[in-house]
Structure formats: C-alpha cells, structure tokens
Design an enzyme around this catalytic site. Structure first.
Site, mmCIF file in Angstrom:
data_model
loop_
_atom_site.group_PDB
_atom_site.id
_atom_site.type_symbol
_atom_site.label_atom_id
_atom_site.label_comp_id
_atom_site.label_asym_id
_atom_site.label_seq_id
_atom_site.Cartn_x
_atom_site.Cartn_y
_atom_site.Cartn_z
ATOM 1 N N ASP A 146 0.652 -1.253 0.070
ATOM 2 C CA ASP A 146 -0.110 0.148 0.024
ATOM 3 C C ASP A 146 0.890 1.142 -0.007
ATOM 4 O O ASP A 146 1.793 1.330 0.622
ATOM 5 C CB ASP A 146 -0.786 -0.183 1.385
ATOM 6 C CG ASP A 146 -2.132 0.915 1.069
ATOM 7 O OD1 ASP A 146 -3.256 0.597 1.054
ATOM 8 O OD2 ASP A 146 -1.771 2.444 1.196
ATOM 9 N N ILE A 147 0.407 1.998 -0.748
ATOM 10 C CA ILE A 147 1.436 3.456 -0.813
ATOM 11 C C ILE A 147 1.305 4.277 0.527
ATOM 12 O O ILE A 147 2.178 4.979 0.551
ATOM 13 C CB ILE A 147 0.621 4.150 -1.984
ATOM 14 C CG1 ILE A 147 1.886 5.197 -2.624
ATOM 15 C CG2 ILE A 147 -0.457 5.059 -1.820
ATOM 16 C CD1 ILE A 147 1.140 5.759 -3.949
ATOM 17 N N ASN A 201 -12.855 -3.204 2.078
ATOM 18 C CA ASN A 201 -13.929 -2.117 2.270
ATOM 19 C C ASN A 201 -14.713 -2.005 0.992
ATOM 20 O O ASN A 201 -14.169 -2.163 -0.032
ATOM 21 C CB ASN A 201 -13.234 -0.568 2.358
ATOM 22 C CG ASN A 201 -12.259 -0.464 3.652
ATOM 23 O OD1 ASN A 201 -12.700 -1.029 4.598
ATOM 24 N ND2 ASN A 201 -10.913 -0.094 3.524
ATOM 25 N N GLY A 234 -15.823 2.600 3.389
ATOM 26 C CA GLY A 234 -14.572 3.516 3.435
ATOM 27 C C GLY A 234 -13.669 3.008 2.228
ATOM 28 O O GLY A 234 -12.482 3.447 2.185
ATOM 29 N N GLN A 235 -14.626 2.588 1.007
ATOM 30 C CA GLN A 235 -13.586 2.202 0.063
ATOM 31 C C GLN A 235 -13.240 3.537 -1.006
ATOM 32 O O GLN A 235 -14.129 4.254 -0.932
ATOM 33 C CB GLN A 235 -14.513 1.194 -1.051
ATOM 34 C CG GLN A 235 -13.744 0.778 -2.201
ATOM 35 C CD GLN A 235 -14.528 -0.163 -2.955
ATOM 36 O OE1 GLN A 235 -15.667 -0.354 -2.927
ATOM 37 N NE2 GLN A 235 -13.859 -0.732 -3.983
ATOM 38 N N HIS A 294 -10.203 -5.272 -3.685
ATOM 39 C CA HIS A 294 -8.785 -5.377 -2.867
ATOM 40 C C HIS A 294 -8.935 -5.955 -1.519
ATOM 41 O O HIS A 294 -9.950 -5.543 -0.748
ATOM 42 C CB HIS A 294 -7.801 -4.475 -3.163
ATOM 43 C CG HIS A 294 -8.411 -2.994 -2.512
ATOM 44 N ND1 HIS A 294 -9.257 -2.166 -3.245
ATOM 45 C CD2 HIS A 294 -8.097 -2.301 -1.284
ATOM 46 C CE1 HIS A 294 -9.577 -1.341 -2.445
ATOM 47 N NE2 HIS A 294 -8.879 -1.136 -1.370
ATOM 48 N N HIS A 309 -7.122 -5.976 2.186
ATOM 49 C CA HIS A 309 -5.829 -5.223 2.858
ATOM 50 C C HIS A 309 -5.257 -6.302 3.691
ATOM 51 O O HIS A 309 -6.059 -7.203 4.252
ATOM 52 C CB HIS A 309 -6.189 -4.283 3.816
ATOM 53 C CG HIS A 309 -6.707 -3.046 3.091
ATOM 54 N ND1 HIS A 309 -6.100 -1.676 2.932
ATOM 55 C CD2 HIS A 309 -8.130 -2.567 2.476
ATOM 56 C CE1 HIS A 309 -6.672 -0.963 2.308
ATOM 57 N NE2 HIS A 309 -8.033 -1.419 2.007
HETATM 58 P P1 5GP Z 1 -9.607 1.395 0.248
HETATM 59 O O1 5GP Z 1 -9.769 2.726 1.144
HETATM 60 O O2 5GP Z 1 -10.221 1.564 -1.044
HETATM 61 O O3 5GP Z 1 -10.081 0.154 0.883
HETATM 62 O O4 5GP Z 1 -7.982 1.380 0.024
HETATM 63 C C1 5GP Z 1 -7.449 1.705 -0.913
HETATM 64 C C2 5GP Z 1 -5.947 1.816 -0.641
HETATM 65 O O5 5GP Z 1 -4.819 1.878 -1.868
HETATM 66 C C3 5GP Z 1 -5.623 2.959 0.476
HETATM 67 O O6 5GP Z 1 -4.871 2.270 1.625
HETATM 68 C C4 5GP Z 1 -4.351 3.741 -0.336
HETATM 69 O O7 5GP Z 1 -3.628 4.103 0.376
HETATM 70 C C5 5GP Z 1 -4.135 2.835 -1.434
HETATM 71 N N1 5GP Z 1 -3.498 3.485 -2.781
HETATM 72 C C6 5GP Z 1 -4.258 4.340 -3.322
HETATM 73 N N2 5GP Z 1 -3.792 4.636 -4.326
HETATM 74 C C7 5GP Z 1 -2.419 3.608 -4.566
HETATM 75 C C8 5GP Z 1 -1.639 3.594 -5.611
HETATM 76 O O8 5GP Z 1 -1.475 4.198 -6.662
HETATM 77 N N3 5GP Z 1 -0.479 2.382 -5.502
HETATM 78 C C9 5GP Z 1 -0.794 1.801 -4.147
HETATM 79 N N4 5GP Z 1 0.419 0.871 -4.099
HETATM 80 N N5 5GP Z 1 -1.650 2.060 -3.148
HETATM 81 C C10 5GP Z 1 -2.602 2.922 -3.390
#
Ligand code: 5GP
Ligand code: ZN
Length: 115
Positions: A34-35, A88, A94-95, A101, A103
């Site tokens: 994750d970034i 999420n 919280g998506q 994906h 986590h």
């Molecule tokens: P969500 O909130 O949709 O469950 O999680 C999305 C996740 O993707 C977040 O934890 C966010 O930090 C990560 N993320 C968003 N953009 C990028 C990206 O360009 N590269 C990577 N490796 N992670 C990302």
C-alpha cells in the site's frame, strides 16, 4: 463511481503499466505494498481482473481463491503472529479505490473494533 478499467489505478498495476514492486503473484491475483501503509506490513491483494468491489463479484471460486491468496501472502511475509484482513465495500465501507482489494495488515497488534 462507475470507473472503467482503463482509468483504474489497480488495473494499471495489474497490467504492469506502473512501476510497482510486486510482492506476490499467482495466476489470478497480485499483491503489492500500500502506498500509505498503516501497519509495518500493509499489502493489497487484488484480482488481475477488474471488479469494482464485492457487490460486483458472483464468482464464489474467485472469492475463495482471493482469501486463500491473502493467507499465502501473509505466510510469505512471515506474519505468523497473526494479521488483519480488510475488504472495504462502497462509500460507507470506506472504499476509496474501486477495484476489489483485500488489505493484509501485520507486524503490530490490531485492535477491534476499527474506526
Ligand atoms: P480502500 O480505502 O479503497 O479500501 O483502500 C485503497 C488503498 O489503496 C489505500 O490504503 C491507499 O493508500 C491505497 N492506494 C491508493 N492509491 C494507490 C497507488 O497508486 N498505489 C498503491 N500501492 N496503493 C494505493
Ligand atoms: Zn481495475
């Protein structure tokens, strides 16, 4: 919200269009860091095929394999003391990235309930 796979950041990762270090790969899934990690280990496991989120997937075999892959990733990363898996779904879930994906969080204690 109705993002097509061509503008999807995780599709770009899956298509190797972005310089992303792949931590784990099998036939149907990829895992990468994750970034913005919130734990010492914070990986995202994605299907290579674009699905917006859990609402969009009816393929039970794929969902089973996704969870199994998350476990294999946790094993590879040495998370023997345990780990947290999170999916999420939608705005209230919280998506923020609309490509399914999981986590995989590890390397510290994760309290419950989450925020
Ligand atoms: P969500 O909130 O949709 O469950 O999680 C999305 C996740 O993707 C977040 O934890 C966010 O930090 C990560 N993320 C968003 N953009 C990028 C990206 O360009 N590269 C990577 N490796 N992670 C990302
Ligand atoms: Zn996608």
């Amino acid at each position: 919200m109705n993002m097509s796979s061509t503008d999807c950041i995780f599709c770009k990762v899956a298509n190797k269009e972005l310089q992303t270090k792949i931590i784990f790969e099998n036939e149907d899934f990829l895992a990468f860091n994750d970034i913005k990690p919130v734990s010492p280990t914070h990986l995202l496991v994605i299907p290579k095929k674009h699905y917006k989120n859990l609402w969009e997937v009816e393929d039970k075999e794929l969902l089973g394999k996704l969870l199994h892959t998350a476990k294999e990733v946790a094993k590879q990363e040495g998370l023997k003391d345990g780990f947290r898996t999170v999916i999420n779904t939608g705005d209230n879930g919280g998506q923020t990235v609309y490509h399914l994906h999981v986590h995989v969080l590890g390397g510290r204690f994760h309290k419950w309930p989450p925020g």
